[in-house]
Write an enzyme that holds these catalytic residues in place. Structure first.
Site, PDB file in Angstrom:
ATOM      1  N   THR A 101       1.568  -7.866  -9.853  1.00  0.00           N
ATOM      2  CA  THR A 101       0.886  -8.163 -11.115  1.00  0.00           C
ATOM      3  C   THR A 101       1.084  -7.023 -12.110  1.00  0.00           C
ATOM      4  OG1 THR A 101      -0.764  -9.441  -9.916  1.00  0.00           O
ATOM      5  CG2 THR A 101      -1.383  -8.702 -12.122  1.00  0.00           C
ATOM      6  N   LEU A 102       0.815  -5.817 -11.648  1.00  0.00           N
ATOM      7  CA  LEU A 102       0.907  -4.673 -12.563  1.00  0.00           C
ATOM      8  C   LEU A 102       2.351  -4.399 -12.985  1.00  0.00           C
ATOM      9  CD1 LEU A 102      -1.147  -2.717 -13.841  1.00  0.00           C
ATOM     10  CD2 LEU A 102      -0.425  -1.048 -12.163  1.00  0.00           C
ATOM     11  N   ASP A 140      -5.683   5.832   1.491  1.00  0.00           N
ATOM     12  CA  ASP A 140      -5.940   4.468   1.049  1.00  0.00           C
ATOM     13  C   ASP A 140      -7.436   4.199   1.241  1.00  0.00           C
ATOM     14  OD1 ASP A 140      -4.010   1.729   0.792  1.00  0.00           O
ATOM     15  OD2 ASP A 140      -6.114   1.399   1.283  1.00  0.00           O
ATOM     16  N   ASP A 184      -7.389 -10.541  -2.476  1.00  0.00           N
ATOM     17  CA  ASP A 184      -7.523 -10.191  -3.898  1.00  0.00           C
ATOM     18  C   ASP A 184      -6.578 -10.959  -4.815  1.00  0.00           C
ATOM     19  OD1 ASP A 184      -5.226  -8.839  -2.965  1.00  0.00           O
ATOM     20  OD2 ASP A 184      -5.399  -7.368  -4.567  1.00  0.00           O
ATOM     21  N   GLN A 185      -5.561 -11.609  -4.227  1.00  0.00           N
ATOM     22  CA  GLN A 185      -4.582 -12.318  -5.066  1.00  0.00           C
ATOM     23  C   GLN A 185      -5.255 -13.368  -5.961  1.00  0.00           C
ATOM     24  OE1 GLN A 185      -2.100 -13.814  -1.929  1.00  0.00           O
ATOM     25  NE2 GLN A 185      -1.588 -11.751  -1.238  1.00  0.00           N
ATOM     26  N   HIS A 211       0.836  -1.213   0.000  1.00  0.00           N
ATOM     27  CA  HIS A 211       0.000   0.000   0.000  1.00  0.00           C
ATOM     28  C   HIS A 211       0.867   1.258   0.000  1.00  0.00           C
ATOM     29  CE1 HIS A 211      -3.933  -2.033   0.858  1.00  0.00           C
ATOM     30  NE2 HIS A 211      -3.076  -2.989   1.146  1.00  0.00           N
ATOM     31  N   SER A 228      -5.806  -2.019  -5.405  1.00  0.00           N
ATOM     32  CA  SER A 228      -5.977  -3.242  -6.183  1.00  0.00           C
ATOM     33  C   SER A 228      -6.708  -2.909  -7.486  1.00  0.00           C
ATOM     34  CB  SER A 228      -6.709  -4.294  -5.368  1.00  0.00           C
ATOM     35  OG  SER A 228      -6.618  -5.541  -6.018  1.00  0.00           O
TER      36      SER A 228
HETATM   37  N1  UDP Z   1       8.826  -6.044  -3.609  1.00  0.00           N
HETATM   38  C1  UDP Z   1      10.144  -5.632  -3.582  1.00  0.00           C
HETATM   39  N2  UDP Z   1      11.101  -6.580  -3.433  1.00  0.00           N
HETATM   40  C2  UDP Z   1      10.840  -7.907  -3.326  1.00  0.00           C
HETATM   41  C3  UDP Z   1       9.487  -8.308  -3.359  1.00  0.00           C
HETATM   42  C4  UDP Z   1       8.519  -7.354  -3.500  1.00  0.00           C
HETATM   43  O1  UDP Z   1      10.459  -4.437  -3.687  1.00  0.00           O
HETATM   44  O2  UDP Z   1      11.778  -8.701  -3.193  1.00  0.00           O
HETATM   45  C5  UDP Z   1       7.776  -5.012  -3.796  1.00  0.00           C
HETATM   46  C6  UDP Z   1       7.076  -5.208  -5.112  1.00  0.00           C
HETATM   47  O3  UDP Z   1       7.784  -4.542  -6.150  1.00  0.00           O
HETATM   48  C7  UDP Z   1       5.693  -4.630  -4.846  1.00  0.00           C
HETATM   49  C8  UDP Z   1       5.502  -4.844  -3.348  1.00  0.00           C
HETATM   50  O4  UDP Z   1       6.766  -5.176  -2.810  1.00  0.00           O
HETATM   51  O5  UDP Z   1       5.661  -3.251  -5.166  1.00  0.00           O
HETATM   52  C9  UDP Z   1       4.548  -5.988  -3.025  1.00  0.00           C
HETATM   53  O6  UDP Z   1       3.251  -5.587  -3.285  1.00  0.00           O
HETATM   54  P1  UDP Z   1       2.149  -6.607  -3.794  1.00  0.00           P
HETATM   55  O7  UDP Z   1       0.867  -5.854  -3.936  1.00  0.00           O
HETATM   56  O8  UDP Z   1       2.608  -7.315  -5.001  1.00  0.00           O
HETATM   57  O9  UDP Z   1       2.056  -7.699  -2.683  1.00  0.00           O
HETATM   58  P2  UDP Z   1       1.875  -7.632  -1.069  1.00  0.00           P
HETATM   59  O10 UDP Z   1       3.226  -7.588  -0.501  1.00  0.00           O
HETATM   60  O11 UDP Z   1       1.049  -6.417  -0.751  1.00  0.00           O
HETATM   61  O12 UDP Z   1       1.164  -8.906  -0.782  1.00  0.00           O
END
Ligand code: UDP
Length: 463
Positions: free
Chosen positions: A367-368, A127, A385-386, A27, A150
């Site tokens: 994803t994006l 948010d 949401d995954q 976020h 999301s």
């Molecule tokens: N990310 C990163 N390094 C890593 C893994 C993830 O910087 O080794 C960042 C990734 O680029 C993304 C965020 O962490 O911007 C993860 O957000 P996402 O919504 O994919 O998943 P969440 O962690 O919220 O489940």
């Protein structure tokens, strides 16, 4: 890769925007990307933040930061709440419940200070999950926009929770209905709704999501980290059903999320990636909050090795349940072909020409980021949401393979080979390239994302 956005619609820096991100990596990243983007358009920026998961303020000397809400990180109110085992998320419930007075007080002070500086606070951008902030903004006559981190598809599905509940999907006993098509969302099966992990629209999590939807609709505008060509039908539905204007901007196309990383990113991966042939490396990361048990971890490791592909695997400390990192793997287990790091500069890794595919948990940012770089995916959603993102990417966008049956090494290895090298995966790789092109095209003057950003800037300037 800090692609500075062209400032075609620049305002004088006498309008301030106050941002309030949720304090979690997935976020914070998009909120700070949005803040950077609006700064590049001439607005002054203030970021409200909690003690917990405090952003690296030194990476943003051009922003003002204001600490708010959780003075005591050990406050027992943050545990023993509904999201047990993900204690950190409990701040969501606590602050939505009792954060209003403090937020109002801080906002009043900031608005006063702005006036004294001959500035004007144009709006608050929070948010969407901070639903309590709508009534605070209303009480101050301060326009509130929300950032929904999301997809539009996910927002529409969350908005349909009461319907899913009435249809008995959320707490399904009858296993024969798992493959039933979901009313209103023909691309979803009932098993996808169950995978969300939410039990009722009336329990505390269901109520929170219901409030999120309600107060998002009550806001003066919704900003999505997405682009029109990615979710065309959903854009039409949102425009038709929601009064507040929506703005779709793919943030990874403007700024990387590196400066807002809460963990140190291992940049030694780049010299290693530079030595690999184009499209030859599988990047593996399951985001900032997921956890697996030891058995599943080993199955993942075997699947990776059995695929015979080169891989870069992020194993975040805490990812394997228990006090271990990768100690379960024998020395030399991953061999020459594998590299394991604790945290990576993900967006830049995905942009590297050596990357051929991304095995992801399908968080929306991941994803994006993958879509924006044209990288096809293998998708193993854990929760929330995954599952929706994975279903959409596999069945609608057709840019990946959905691994929905848990962790099984043969299935893993076969999915990896399909997306990376096998002939039968060529259409997936091609679709991923096409989608990236659409994202690129949307940024050009006259394109959907370009126009969306321009209208957002004009809209905020009008407050
Ligand atoms: N990310 C990163 N390094 C890593 C893994 C993830 O910087 O080794 C960042 C990734 O680029 C993304 C965020 O962490 O911007 C993860 O957000 P996402 O919504 O994919 O998943 P969440 O962690 O919220 O489940």
């Amino acid at each position: 890769m800090e692609t500075q956005t062209e400032t075609t619609n620049t305002v004088r820096r006498n309008q301030r925007i106050i941002f309030f991100p949720l304090p979690y990596q997935g976020h914070i990243n998009p909120m700070l990307q949005l803040a950077n983007l609006l700064y590049s358009k001439g607005f002054s920026i203030t970021i409200l933040h909690t003690n917990f998961n405090k952003p690296k303020t030194s990476n943003y000397p051009h922003f003002t930061f204001k600490f708010i809400l959780d003075n005591d990180p050990h406050d027992e109110r943050y545990s023993n709440l509904p999201l047990h085992g993900m204690g950190a998320f409990n701040r969501l419930f606590v602050f939505n419940e009792d954060g209003a007075d403090e937020l109002r007080h801080e906002l009043e002070l900031l608005m006063l200070a702005s006036k004294e500086d001959d500035e004007h606070v144009s709006c608050l951008i929070t948010d969407a999950l901070w639903h309590f902030t709508q009534s605070v903004a209303d009480s101050l006559n301060l326009p509130r926009l929300v950032l929904r981190t999301s997809s539009l598809f996910c927002f529409l599905a969350y908005a349909s929770f009461p319907v899913f509940d009435d249809l008995g999907y959320l707490n399904l006993a009858d296993q024969t209905r798992l493959d039933e098509q979901v009313a209103e969302f023909p691309m979803l099966k009932v098993r996808d709704i169950i995978k969300l992990g939410f039990k009722s629209s009336k329990d505390s999590i269901g109520m929170m999501l219901g409030n999120m939807v309600k107060q998002t609709k009550a806001s003066l505008g919704i900003i999505f980290n997405s682009f029109k060509e990615l979710e065309e039908p959903e854009v039409e539905t949102v425009i038709r059903d929601i009064l507040a204007p929506s703005f779709l901007i793919p943030f990874p196309k403007h700024f990387t999320a590196s400066s807002s990383s809460l963990l140190d990113q291992d940049r030694t991966v780049f010299p290693w990636l530079d030595q690999q042939p184009p499209n030859s490396v599988l990047y593996v990361s399951f985001g900032s909050t997921t956890e697996v048990d030891e058995k599943d971890f080993l199955e993942i490791a075997h699947g990776l090795v059995d695929s015979e592909q080169t891989f870069l695997w992020v194993v975040r400390p805490g990812y394997v349940k228990g006090p271990i990192w990768i100690e379960l793997l024998d020395d030399g287990f991953v061999g020459e072909k594998g590299r394991i790091v604790k945290w990576a500069p993900q967006q830049e890794v995905l942009a590297h020409e050596a990357i051929g595919a991304f095995w992801t948990h399908s968080g929306w940012n991941s994803t994006l980021e993958s879509v924006c770089e044209g990288v096809p995916m293998i998708m193993s959603p854990f929760m929330g949401d995954q599952a929706l993102n994975a279903r959409y990417m596999s069945d609608v966008s057709k840019v990946g393979v959905y691994l929905g049956n848990g962790w099984e090494r043969r299935e893993i290895a076969s999915a990896i080979r399909k997306v990376m090298v096998d002939e039968e995966g060529e259409h997936i790789r091609e679709n991923a390239r096409d989608l990236k092109q659409k994202a690129d095209d949307s940024l050009v003057k006259g394109g959907s994302s370009y126009e969306s950003l321009e209208s957002l800037v004009a809209y905020i300037s009008s407050f």
